[in-house]
Design a protein around this motif. Structure first.
Motif, PDB file in Angstrom:
ATOM      1  N   GLU A 198       3.865  12.223   3.271  1.00  0.00           N
ATOM      2  CA  GLU A 198       2.454  11.996   2.921  1.00  0.00           C
ATOM      3  C   GLU A 198       2.046  13.162   2.028  1.00  0.00           C
ATOM      4  N   GLU A 249      -4.806  10.406  -2.040  1.00  0.00           N
ATOM      5  CA  GLU A 249      -5.429  10.904  -0.806  1.00  0.00           C
ATOM      6  C   GLU A 249      -6.523  11.921  -1.111  1.00  0.00           C
ATOM      7  N   GLU A 314      -2.472  -3.567   5.537  1.00  0.00           N
ATOM      8  CA  GLU A 314      -3.236  -2.335   5.287  1.00  0.00           C
ATOM      9  C   GLU A 314      -2.998  -1.821   3.867  1.00  0.00           C
TER      10      GLU A 314
HETATM   11  N1  GAP Z   1      -2.062  10.876   5.227  1.00  0.00           N
HETATM   12  C1  GAP Z   1      -2.234   9.732   6.036  1.00  0.00           C
HETATM   13  C2  GAP Z   1      -1.232   8.699   5.800  1.00  0.00           C
HETATM   14  O1  GAP Z   1      -0.255   8.903   5.113  1.00  0.00           O
HETATM   15  P1  GAP Z   1      -0.652   6.226   6.374  1.00  0.00           P
HETATM   16  O2  GAP Z   1      -1.511   5.162   6.997  1.00  0.00           O
HETATM   17  O3  GAP Z   1       0.674   6.490   6.951  1.00  0.00           O
HETATM   18  O4  GAP Z   1      -1.553   7.532   6.391  1.00  0.00           O
HETATM   19  C3  GAP Z   1      -1.599   5.768   4.005  1.00  0.00           C
HETATM   20  O5  GAP Z   1      -0.473   5.891   4.841  1.00  0.00           O
HETATM   21  C4  GAP Z   1      -1.369   4.684   2.980  1.00  0.00           C
HETATM   22  O6  GAP Z   1      -0.143   4.909   2.284  1.00  0.00           O
HETATM   23  C5  GAP Z   1      -1.237   3.278   3.566  1.00  0.00           C
HETATM   24  O7  GAP Z   1      -2.500   2.689   3.776  1.00  0.00           O
HETATM   25  C6  GAP Z   1      -0.465   2.565   2.478  1.00  0.00           C
HETATM   26  O8  GAP Z   1      -1.347   2.127   1.465  1.00  0.00           O
HETATM   27  C7  GAP Z   1       0.431   3.662   1.916  1.00  0.00           C
HETATM   28  N2  GAP Z   1       1.785   3.548   2.492  1.00  0.00           N
HETATM   29  C8  GAP Z   1       2.239   4.047   3.642  1.00  0.00           C
HETATM   30  N3  GAP Z   1       3.537   3.748   3.832  1.00  0.00           N
HETATM   31  C9  GAP Z   1       3.923   3.025   2.759  1.00  0.00           C
HETATM   32  C10 GAP Z   1       5.155   2.415   2.356  1.00  0.00           C
HETATM   33  N4  GAP Z   1       6.260   2.519   3.080  1.00  0.00           N
HETATM   34  N5  GAP Z   1       5.189   1.736   1.184  1.00  0.00           N
HETATM   35  C11 GAP Z   1       4.078   1.650   0.409  1.00  0.00           C
HETATM   36  N6  GAP Z   1       2.894   2.210   0.737  1.00  0.00           N
HETATM   37  C12 GAP Z   1       2.808   2.887   1.900  1.00  0.00           C
END
Ligand code: GAP
Length: 491
Positions: A198, A249, A314
């Protein structure tokens, strides 16, 4: 003109248009592709850039948000402090027969109602006798899936989706999703670093740097766009779950006690961002995380979900992360992460409201929301289906196309001059090949909001037609005022 029923919009249509028109290609396609990785083509890179630019402007054209761009590789202690080394894991099982690997929740997602019913009956024979309503089966199975203990009891009852054998799964193991690599030439444990899962941690560790350099006062935020990497066990649904993706973010640092109010403020702002850029409110919804399922750092969390062809998914999380991250970095680094409030003369660790959007997932949502198939008239009065990507003009990869109606009487030269004039300000495209109706359709399919045609009247009065993509209405505009006209429409 009938809009296509959205239920008929399949992911295949989006994937195939993306490839055909150069939005997204499979990574390393000539070698058979690399699972969970995608490449943005000439139009995709423009659309993605526009999505990121819109987000960046929304965040940083304010006096209380600063931007940063932190490195992808960070000190390994960062991920111990953040909890990722310990907690960023998924339970997974391997099939001993065919070696296929599954995340348990993904295995459950793929089960039919019949299989769920069978599993419930085998585990709880007294409770599940006779007929049961579909909703009851679904709800009971969901309850079971939520419990780590109960879900591991179900796994031995399931057949492997790959080889069909039953009872061949290993015990569940925890699998950390962070990609590991090494810094320097020696590949030992002291050289291990992680690709960030992240972008947020790059912001937390720079909190004091940004505070001192920008002379901001609380409440203020730090915004960042960048790549993140997760070794997802199962990638799926095109760009939805990939191993390499981009996040947008923003961490907003507030005084403890004012966090609930700011949380609501940012929820409102973030939903507006999607609807202001053309996604219909009915294609979006909120999902609040139940208290018992909140991440280890969160006080409250909502997801913004979009209706994809495969169902709700999401696209962004809005989280109240409390003072967890700053406190942990203070503990692990020994450096103070506190803030001195000059007004109240207090020293405290700020709370953080986080808005975390996936650039790649937002891209996919905008792509999906834009897709339409409509009945349209051809020049000879017949009807045909046109595919039209109804991107918000600010997101559209190409803003205007310029055509000479016919390739004679100097129309090409005039069209080329218009193209050259507009190109310094906007991404435009010149096309003189084929019937003008076909040229319109090609632009509709990539979402170009305006098509400018030089015709015989242009030779008389220097006006051109400007056709608007969605209404297909044409108006005459003086060619000398085109740049101003288009810039006005893109506001
Ligand atoms: N800092 C908080 C965080 O990373 P998260 O819900 O794990 O929270 C945020 O991720 C956003 O990142 C998600 O809503 C999604 O849009 C994107 N995301 C997370 N994992 C992903 C993946 N494997 N592939 C594409 N987008 C992803």
């Amino acid at each position: 003109m009938a809009n296509q029923n959205r239920a008929e919009l399949t992911l295949d249509k989006i994937v195939s248009l993306s490839k055909r028109r150069g939005f997204v290609f499979q990574s390393s396609e000539i070698y058979g592709g690399l699972n969970g990785c995608w490449d943005y083509g000439p139009l995709g890179v423009e659309l993605l850039r526009n999505v990121k630019d819109e987000w960046w402007k929304t965040m940083t054209l304010r006096d209380n948000i600063e931007g940063i761009d932190a490195s992808i590789l960070m000190h390994p202690r960062v991920w111990e402090a953040s909890g990722h080394v310990e907690n960023f894991t998924d339970p997974m099982v391997d099939c001993k027969q065919c070696k296929a690997r599954y995340r348990i929740d993904v295995l459950f997602d793929e089960l039919s109602l019949k299989k769920k019913k069978e599993a419930l009956r085998e585990l709880y024979p007294e409770k599940f006798v006779g007929q049961q309503k579909e909703e009851v089966i679904e709800a009971e199975f969901a309850k079971l899936a939520d419990s780590d203990k109960e879900s591991t009891r179900v796994v031995p009852l399931l057949a492997c989706p790959n080889c069909g054998n039953k009872g061949t799964f290993t015990e569940a193991r925890k699998f950390n999703l962070m990609f590991k690599t090494f810094v320097g030439p020696v590949e030992d444990s002291s050289a291990v670093v992680f690709l960030r899962p992240e972008t947020a941690q790059g912001i937390f560790v720079n909190f004091q740097n940004v505070l001192a350099a920008s002379r901001q006062k609380l409440p203020f935020g730090i915004a960042q766009i960048g790549k993140a990497f997760r070794n997802e066990i199962n990638t799926k649904n095109f760009l939805f779950r990939t191993r390499e993706f981009e996040q947008m973010e923003m961490q907003f640092f507030v005084k403890p006690g004012s966090d609930d109010e700011w949380f609501e403020y940012w929820r409102g702002e973030r939903m507006k961002w999607y609807t202001n850029l053309g996604i219909k409110p009915e294609q979006l919804r909120w999902h609040q995380h139940p208290k018992e399922k909140l991440a280890h750092y969160a006080k409250d969390a909502y997801d913004i979900e979009f209706m994809f062809p495969f169902g709700w998914g999401e696209i962004e999380g809005v989280h109240n992360r409390t003072n967890f991250d700053l406190s942990r970095h203070e503990e692990y680094s020994g450096k103070s992460m506190k803030y001195f409030d000059e007004e109240s003369k207090e020293r405290y660790t700020p709370f953080v409201i986080e808005t975390s959007s996936g650039a790649s997932r937002s891209f996919m949502a905008y792509l999906t929301a834009a897709y339409a198939e409509e009945e349209a008239r051809t020049a000879d009065g017949a009807t045909e289906t046109r595919v039209v990507m109804k991107f918000h003009p600010r997101l559209a990869p190409i803003k205007a196309a310029i055509f000479p109606l016919v390739n004679r009487d100097g129309m090409q030269d005039i069209a080329h001059n218009i193209e050259a004039d507009l190109r310094s300000q906007l991404r435009v495209f010149y096309d003189e090949s084929g019937a003008v109706g076909r040229r319109y359709r090609r632009q509709d399919e990539i979402g170009t909001p305006f098509c400018i045609t030089v015709d015989s009247q242009t030779l008389q009065d220097q006006t051109v037609t400007v056709r608007e993509r969605d209404t297909m209405v044409q108006e005459r505009v003086a060619s000398g005022t085109l740049a101003q006209y288009l810039v006005g429409k893109l506001k």
